[in-house]
Design an enzyme around this catalytic site. Structure first.
Site, PDB file in Angstrom:
ATOM      1  N   LYS A 194       0.825  -1.215   0.000  1.00 20.05           N
ATOM      2  CA  LYS A 194       0.000   0.000   0.000  1.00 20.05           C
ATOM      3  C   LYS A 194       0.862   1.271   0.000  1.00 20.05           C
ATOM      4  O   LYS A 194       2.075   1.218   0.269  1.00 20.05           O
ATOM      5  CB  LYS A 194      -0.919  -0.032   1.220  1.00 20.05           C
ATOM      6  CG  LYS A 194      -2.002  -1.122   1.170  1.00 20.05           C
ATOM      7  CD  LYS A 194      -2.893  -1.033   2.416  1.00 20.05           C
ATOM      8  CE  LYS A 194      -4.062  -1.995   2.363  1.00 20.05           C
ATOM      9  NZ  LYS A 194      -4.917  -1.868   3.579  1.00 20.05           N
TER      10      LYS A 194
ATOM     11  N   TYR B 230     -12.685  -2.056  -3.496  1.00 15.28           N
ATOM     12  CA  TYR B 230     -13.133  -2.197  -2.099  1.00 15.28           C
ATOM     13  C   TYR B 230     -14.660  -2.151  -1.962  1.00 15.28           C
ATOM     14  O   TYR B 230     -15.167  -1.858  -0.888  1.00 15.28           O
ATOM     15  CB  TYR B 230     -12.497  -1.112  -1.232  1.00 15.28           C
ATOM     16  CG  TYR B 230     -11.110  -1.447  -0.704  1.00 15.28           C
ATOM     17  CD1 TYR B 230     -10.861  -2.645  -0.021  1.00 15.28           C
ATOM     18  CD2 TYR B 230     -10.056  -0.552  -0.848  1.00 15.28           C
ATOM     19  CE1 TYR B 230      -9.604  -2.938   0.481  1.00 15.28           C
ATOM     20  CE2 TYR B 230      -8.785  -0.841  -0.334  1.00 15.28           C
ATOM     21  CZ  TYR B 230      -8.578  -2.041   0.329  1.00 15.28           C
ATOM     22  OH  TYR B 230      -7.325  -2.330   0.838  1.00 15.28           O
TER      23      TYR B 230
ATOM     24  N   PHE C 146     -15.441   3.714   7.114  1.00 11.90           N
ATOM     25  CA  PHE C 146     -14.083   4.042   6.670  1.00 11.90           C
ATOM     26  C   PHE C 146     -13.905   3.954   5.149  1.00 11.90           C
ATOM     27  O   PHE C 146     -12.815   4.181   4.637  1.00 11.90           O
ATOM     28  CB  PHE C 146     -13.053   3.138   7.374  1.00 11.90           C
ATOM     29  CG  PHE C 146     -13.279   1.649   7.190  1.00 11.90           C
ATOM     30  CD1 PHE C 146     -12.832   0.988   6.057  1.00 11.90           C
ATOM     31  CD2 PHE C 146     -13.934   0.910   8.176  1.00 11.90           C
ATOM     32  CE1 PHE C 146     -13.035  -0.377   5.887  1.00 11.90           C
ATOM     33  CE2 PHE C 146     -14.141  -0.469   8.018  1.00 11.90           C
ATOM     34  CZ  PHE C 146     -13.684  -1.104   6.864  1.00 11.90           C
TER      35      PHE C 146
ATOM     36  N   ARG D 109      -2.338 -14.290   4.557  1.00 14.98           N
ATOM     37  CA  ARG D 109      -3.060 -13.631   5.660  1.00 14.98           C
ATOM     38  C   ARG D 109      -2.255 -13.787   6.962  1.00 14.98           C
ATOM     39  O   ARG D 109      -2.153 -12.845   7.742  1.00 14.98           O
ATOM     40  CB  ARG D 109      -4.461 -14.234   5.848  1.00 14.98           C
ATOM     41  CG  ARG D 109      -5.434 -14.027   4.698  1.00 14.98           C
ATOM     42  CD  ARG D 109      -5.820 -12.595   4.450  1.00 14.98           C
ATOM     43  NE  ARG D 109      -6.361 -11.922   5.609  1.00 14.98           N
ATOM     44  CZ  ARG D 109      -6.951 -10.722   5.572  1.00 14.98           C
ATOM     45  NH1 ARG D 109      -7.079 -10.077   4.420  1.00 14.98           N
ATOM     46  NH2 ARG D 109      -7.391 -10.154   6.660  1.00 14.98           N
TER      47      ARG D 109
ATOM     48  N   THR E 119      -5.401  -6.918  10.910  1.00 17.05           N
ATOM     49  CA  THR E 119      -5.694  -5.653  10.211  1.00 17.05           C
ATOM     50  C   THR E 119      -5.119  -4.453  10.965  1.00 17.05           C
ATOM     51  O   THR E 119      -4.536  -3.557  10.364  1.00 17.05           O
ATOM     52  CB  THR E 119      -7.225  -5.487  10.060  1.00 17.05           C
ATOM     53  OG1 THR E 119      -7.747  -6.646   9.412  1.00 17.05           O
ATOM     54  CG2 THR E 119      -7.565  -4.248   9.257  1.00 17.05           C
TER      55      THR E 119
ATOM     56  N   ARG F 259       2.591  -6.582   9.082  1.00 23.21           N
ATOM     57  CA  ARG F 259       1.914  -5.417   9.674  1.00 23.21           C
ATOM     58  C   ARG F 259       2.508  -5.047  11.039  1.00 23.21           C
ATOM     59  O   ARG F 259       2.552  -3.878  11.397  1.00 23.21           O
ATOM     60  CB  ARG F 259       0.412  -5.671   9.754  1.00 23.21           C
ATOM     61  CG  ARG F 259      -0.250  -5.511   8.381  1.00 23.21           C
ATOM     62  CD  ARG F 259      -1.656  -6.044   8.355  1.00 23.21           C
ATOM     63  NE  ARG F 259      -2.415  -5.568   7.196  1.00 23.21           N
ATOM     64  CZ  ARG F 259      -3.607  -6.028   6.867  1.00 23.21           C
ATOM     65  NH1 ARG F 259      -4.194  -6.962   7.594  1.00 23.21           N
ATOM     66  NH2 ARG F 259      -4.233  -5.544   5.807  1.00 23.21           N
TER      67      ARG F 259
ATOM     68  N   ASN G 100      -1.772   0.242   7.009  1.00 22.65           N
ATOM     69  CA  ASN G 100      -1.268  -1.050   7.498  1.00 22.65           C
ATOM     70  C   ASN G 100      -0.441  -1.794   6.444  1.00 22.65           C
ATOM     71  O   ASN G 100      -0.285  -3.007   6.504  1.00 22.65           O
ATOM     72  CB  ASN G 100      -2.419  -1.896   8.054  1.00 22.65           C
ATOM     73  CG  ASN G 100      -3.493  -2.151   7.025  1.00 22.65           C
ATOM     74  OD1 ASN G 100      -3.333  -1.816   5.851  1.00 22.65           O
ATOM     75  ND2 ASN G 100      -4.585  -2.760   7.449  1.00 22.65           N
TER      76      ASN G 100
ATOM     77  N   HIS H   3      -2.201  -5.330   1.572  1.00 21.49           N
ATOM     78  CA  HIS H   3      -3.508  -5.968   1.367  1.00 21.49           C
ATOM     79  C   HIS H   3      -3.271  -7.413   0.959  1.00 21.49           C
ATOM     80  O   HIS H   3      -2.301  -7.712   0.257  1.00 21.49           O
ATOM     81  CB  HIS H   3      -4.281  -5.268   0.231  1.00 21.49           C
ATOM     82  CG  HIS H   3      -5.467  -6.072  -0.240  1.00 21.49           C
ATOM     83  ND1 HIS H   3      -6.692  -6.013   0.383  1.00 21.49           N
ATOM     84  CD2 HIS H   3      -5.581  -7.009  -1.215  1.00 21.49           C
ATOM     85  CE1 HIS H   3      -7.524  -6.866  -0.215  1.00 21.49           C
ATOM     86  NE2 HIS H   3      -6.872  -7.478  -1.194  1.00 21.49           N
TER      87      HIS H   3
ATOM     88  N   GLU I 154      -9.803 -10.659  -7.496  1.00 19.11           N
ATOM     89  CA  GLU I 154      -8.858  -9.550  -7.316  1.00 19.11           C
ATOM     90  C   GLU I 154      -7.685  -9.642  -8.301  1.00 19.11           C
ATOM     91  O   GLU I 154      -7.200  -8.615  -8.794  1.00 19.11           O
ATOM     92  CB  GLU I 154      -8.347  -9.527  -5.873  1.00 19.11           C
ATOM     93  CG  GLU I 154      -9.445  -9.154  -4.875  1.00 19.11           C
ATOM     94  CD  GLU I 154      -8.976  -9.078  -3.432  1.00 19.11           C
ATOM     95  OE1 GLU I 154      -9.781  -8.672  -2.577  1.00 19.11           O
ATOM     96  OE2 GLU I 154      -7.806  -9.429  -3.145  1.00 19.11           O
TER      97      GLU I 154
HETATM   98  O1  CDP Z   1      -7.102  -5.664   4.978  1.00 18.92           O
HETATM   99  P1  CDP Z   1      -7.904  -6.627   5.820  1.00 18.92           P
HETATM  100  O2  CDP Z   1      -8.558  -7.708   5.007  1.00 18.92           O
HETATM  101  O3  CDP Z   1      -7.116  -7.155   6.977  1.00 18.92           O
HETATM  102  O4  CDP Z   1      -9.065  -5.767   6.505  1.00 18.92           O
HETATM  103  P2  CDP Z   1     -10.550  -5.412   5.993  1.00 18.92           P
HETATM  104  O5  CDP Z   1     -11.469  -5.558   7.143  1.00 18.92           O
HETATM  105  O6  CDP Z   1     -10.875  -6.132   4.738  1.00 18.92           O
HETATM  106  O7  CDP Z   1     -10.450  -3.849   5.698  1.00 18.92           O
HETATM  107  C1  CDP Z   1      -9.845  -3.379   4.509  1.00 18.92           C
HETATM  108  C2  CDP Z   1      -8.940  -2.231   4.870  1.00 18.92           C
HETATM  109  O8  CDP Z   1      -9.729  -1.153   5.365  1.00 18.92           O
HETATM  110  C3  CDP Z   1      -7.934  -2.499   5.987  1.00 18.92           C
HETATM  111  O9  CDP Z   1      -6.759  -3.127   5.550  1.00 18.92           O
HETATM  112  C4  CDP Z   1      -7.662  -1.106   6.486  1.00 18.92           C
HETATM  113  O10 CDP Z   1      -6.685  -0.459   5.684  1.00 18.92           O
HETATM  114  C5  CDP Z   1      -8.989  -0.394   6.302  1.00 18.92           C
HETATM  115  N1  CDP Z   1      -9.741  -0.286   7.561  1.00 18.92           N
HETATM  116  C6  CDP Z   1      -9.789   0.943   8.207  1.00 18.92           C
HETATM  117  O11 CDP Z   1      -9.227   1.920   7.730  1.00 18.92           O
HETATM  118  N2  CDP Z   1     -10.496   1.058   9.397  1.00 18.92           N
HETATM  119  C7  CDP Z   1     -11.111  -0.004   9.927  1.00 18.92           C
HETATM  120  N3  CDP Z   1     -11.781   0.136  11.069  1.00 18.92           N
HETATM  121  C8  CDP Z   1     -11.058  -1.250   9.290  1.00 18.92           C
HETATM  122  C9  CDP Z   1     -10.353  -1.365   8.094  1.00 18.92           C
HETATM  123 MG    MG Z   2     -10.066  -7.633   3.616  1.00 19.90          MG
END
Ligand code: CDP
Ligand code: MG
Length: 136
Positions: free
Chosen positions: A12, A52, A60, A88, A94, A105, A115, A118, A129
């Protein structure tokens, strides 16, 4: 039975900006991933919104799409056995605060939004994707 999978990884903007591309790729290679395809690009906000879309109802979502389109990213197809879950696990939680020692991370993430990486969350989504970024 071996289950060779492919998954989509993105380095990212926060990590590209801090010149962590090489170190993060080393972590993938050291953990047995083969980088089958890669490109450094910057996407438009409307493309981030498509990518997304699953999060469109989340509070968010707008900031997330602004962020992913805010600077260059490195998009990769990673391959190994059980690549989706393996990636993962290597990425970590996350929120970098919750990520375990040894994860990307934990090592490089700044905050829940910045973070650093992705990774696809299922084999099905990995296909979608990978297609999103590499189907010409
Ligand atoms: O990336 P990951 O699959 O771990 O998390 P996700 O729940 O799919 O969320 C996608 C992305 O949204 C995260 O990697 C964060 O960058 C962002 N996010 C955020 O900014 N604030 C949150 N409360 C949750 C996610
Ligand atoms: Mg995700």
């Amino acid at each position: 039975m071996s289950k060779i999978e492919q998954t989509l990884s993105i380095i990212k903007p926060d990590a590209v900006e801090r010149k962590l591309e090489g170190e993060i790729k080393e972590m993938f290679k050291n953990n047995g991933f083969v980088i089958l395809k890669e490109k450094k690009i910057q996407i438009e906000k409307n493309e981030a919104e498509k990518f997304y879309k699953v999060h469109e109802a989340k509070p968010f979502y707008n900031d997330l799409c602004d962020y992913l389109s805010s600077g260059p990213i490195v998009v990769m197809v990673l391959e190994k056995e059980n690549a989706v879950l393996g990636n993962r696990n290597l990425m970590g939680a996350t929120n970098p605060k919750d990520a375990k020692e040894g994860t990307i991370r934990k090592k490089y993430g700044i905050s829940i939004d910045k973070n650093s990486v992705h990774g696809s969350d299922s084999v099905e989504n990995a296909k979608i994707e990978i297609d999103f970024f590499f189907s010409n």
